[in-house]
Design a protein around this motif. Structure first.
Motif, mmCIF file in Angstrom:
data_model
loop_
_atom_site.group_PDB
_atom_site.id
_atom_site.type_symbol
_atom_site.label_atom_id
_atom_site.label_comp_id
_atom_site.label_asym_id
_atom_site.label_seq_id
_atom_site.Cartn_x
_atom_site.Cartn_y
_atom_site.Cartn_z
ATOM 1 N N ASP A 44 51.809 36.715 49.766
ATOM 2 C CA ASP A 44 51.684 35.830 49.380
ATOM 3 C C ASP A 44 53.540 35.361 49.039
ATOM 4 N N ASP A 45 53.808 36.000 49.703
ATOM 5 C CA ASP A 45 55.509 35.578 50.292
ATOM 6 C C ASP A 45 55.512 34.497 51.465
ATOM 7 N N LEU A 46 54.036 34.950 52.072
ATOM 8 C CA LEU A 46 53.755 33.746 53.610
ATOM 9 C C LEU A 46 53.594 31.865 52.335
ATOM 10 N N LYS A 47 52.862 32.495 51.889
ATOM 11 C CA LYS A 47 52.259 31.224 51.254
ATOM 12 C C LYS A 47 53.604 30.367 50.793
ATOM 13 N N ALA A 48 53.789 31.053 49.769
ATOM 14 C CA ALA A 48 55.193 30.591 49.197
ATOM 15 C C ALA A 48 56.510 30.216 50.003
ATOM 16 N N LEU A 49 56.488 30.600 50.826
ATOM 17 C CA LEU A 49 57.534 30.301 52.424
ATOM 18 C C LEU A 49 56.823 29.250 53.096
ATOM 19 N N HIS A 50 55.613 29.300 53.139
ATOM 20 C CA HIS A 50 54.959 27.636 53.448
ATOM 21 C C HIS A 50 55.140 26.548 52.896
ATOM 22 N N GLN A 51 54.337 26.986 51.291
ATOM 23 C CA GLN A 51 55.063 25.774 50.777
ATOM 24 C C GLN A 51 56.408 24.954 50.666
ATOM 25 N N LEU A 53 58.765 25.083 53.102
ATOM 26 C CA LEU A 53 59.012 24.682 54.650
ATOM 27 C C LEU A 53 57.913 23.731 54.942
ATOM 28 N N GLY A 54 56.708 23.094 53.985
ATOM 29 C CA GLY A 54 55.503 22.682 54.408
ATOM 30 C C GLY A 54 55.751 21.877 56.032
ATOM 31 N N GLY A 55 54.744 20.917 56.147
ATOM 32 C CA GLY A 55 54.448 21.679 57.431
ATOM 33 C C GLY A 55 52.794 22.279 57.747
ATOM 34 N N SER A 56 52.811 22.334 59.098
ATOM 35 C CA SER A 56 51.695 24.277 59.342
ATOM 36 C C SER A 56 52.032 25.643 59.393
ATOM 37 N N VAL A 57 51.149 25.781 58.484
ATOM 38 C CA VAL A 57 51.568 27.291 58.876
ATOM 39 C C VAL A 57 52.040 27.759 60.200
ATOM 40 N N ARG A 58 51.942 26.925 61.558
ATOM 41 C CA ARG A 58 51.783 27.246 62.796
ATOM 42 C C ARG A 58 52.761 27.334 63.224
ATOM 43 N N ASP A 59 53.425 26.179 62.073
ATOM 44 C CA ASP A 59 54.760 26.380 62.400
ATOM 45 C C ASP A 59 55.871 27.262 62.416
ATOM 46 N N MET A 60 55.038 28.575 61.349
ATOM 47 C CA MET A 60 56.147 29.565 60.971
ATOM 48 C C MET A 60 55.792 30.946 61.510
ATOM 49 N N ILE A 61 54.998 30.565 62.952
ATOM 50 C CA ILE A 61 54.401 31.453 63.965
ATOM 51 C C ILE A 61 54.828 30.664 65.153
ATOM 52 N N ARG A 62 55.440 32.602 65.986
ATOM 53 C CA ARG A 62 56.442 32.479 66.460
ATOM 54 C C ARG A 62 55.205 32.907 68.236
ATOM 55 N N GLU A 63 55.112 31.507 68.903
ATOM 56 C CA GLU A 63 54.066 32.214 69.713
ATOM 57 C C GLU A 63 53.771 32.361 71.692
ATOM 58 N N ASN A 64 55.145 32.631 71.358
ATOM 59 C CA ASN A 64 55.534 33.398 72.336
ATOM 60 C C ASN A 64 55.547 34.676 72.242
ATOM 61 N N ILE A 107 63.763 26.294 58.688
ATOM 62 C CA ILE A 107 63.878 27.967 59.805
ATOM 63 C C ILE A 107 65.064 27.281 60.311
ATOM 64 N N GLY A 108 65.765 27.851 60.585
ATOM 65 C CA GLY A 108 67.310 28.123 60.859
ATOM 66 C C GLY A 108 67.285 28.327 62.950
ATOM 67 N N ARG A 109 66.518 27.538 63.365
ATOM 68 C CA ARG A 109 66.908 27.073 65.178
ATOM 69 C C ARG A 109 66.395 25.442 65.136
ATOM 70 N N PRO A 110 67.907 25.274 65.776
ATOM 71 C CA PRO A 110 68.670 25.509 65.619
ATOM 72 C C PRO A 110 69.705 26.675 64.443
ATOM 73 N N PRO A 111 70.665 27.193 64.356
ATOM 74 C CA PRO A 111 71.040 27.336 63.206
ATOM 75 C C PRO A 111 72.035 26.195 61.640
#
Length: 119
Positions: A44-51, A53-64, A107-111
């Motif tokens: 539920d927290d992740l869903k709220a963050l996603h909402q 943030l906007g964009g795709s859920v994949r934007d929240m994921i570190r692929e490396n 997402i604070g990249r960069p800060p």
């Protein structure tokens, strides 16, 4: 209140906290720092963050990160719910830092991305 999903081992995450403390939080708002590896966000927290943030859920994921490959998360047929479950089970996958203020998040990249929350 300002909420920071933080990993103290990450230089970008530390930089975001410093930027908030040193420059952006002029009004002295309460800052809640969540070390998400110790306190993983719920689905539920992740869903709220996603909402926020906007964009795709994949934007929240570190692929490396290793779990990304091990779990086959590059598979574009995976649903958002499957991705939320993967992040919840493996919080290392969550992008960092994520800063939330007034119902918005970045997402604070960069800060410096965080500055938009204070305008």
């Amino acid at each position: 209140m300002i909420t920071v999903y933080h990993n103290p081992r990450c230089s970008k995450s530390r930089g975001a906290c410093e930027l908030i403390d040193d420059r952006l939080n002029r009004s002295g708002e309460t800052v809640k720092v969540i070390e998400y590896l110790k306190e993983p966000p719920s689905i539920d927290d992740l869903k709220a963050l996603h909402q926020m943030l906007g964009g795709s859920v994949r934007d929240m994921i570190r692929e490396n990160e290793t779990p990304f490959k091990e779990l086959g998360l590059a598979d574009v047929s995976l649903s958002d719910d499957q991705l939320y479950k993967a992040i919840a089970a493996h919080p290392i996958l969550l992008q960092r830092p994520i800063v939330v203020r007034d119902g918005r998040a970045v997402i604070g990249r960069p800060p410096e991305n965080i500055e938009v929350l204070f305008k």
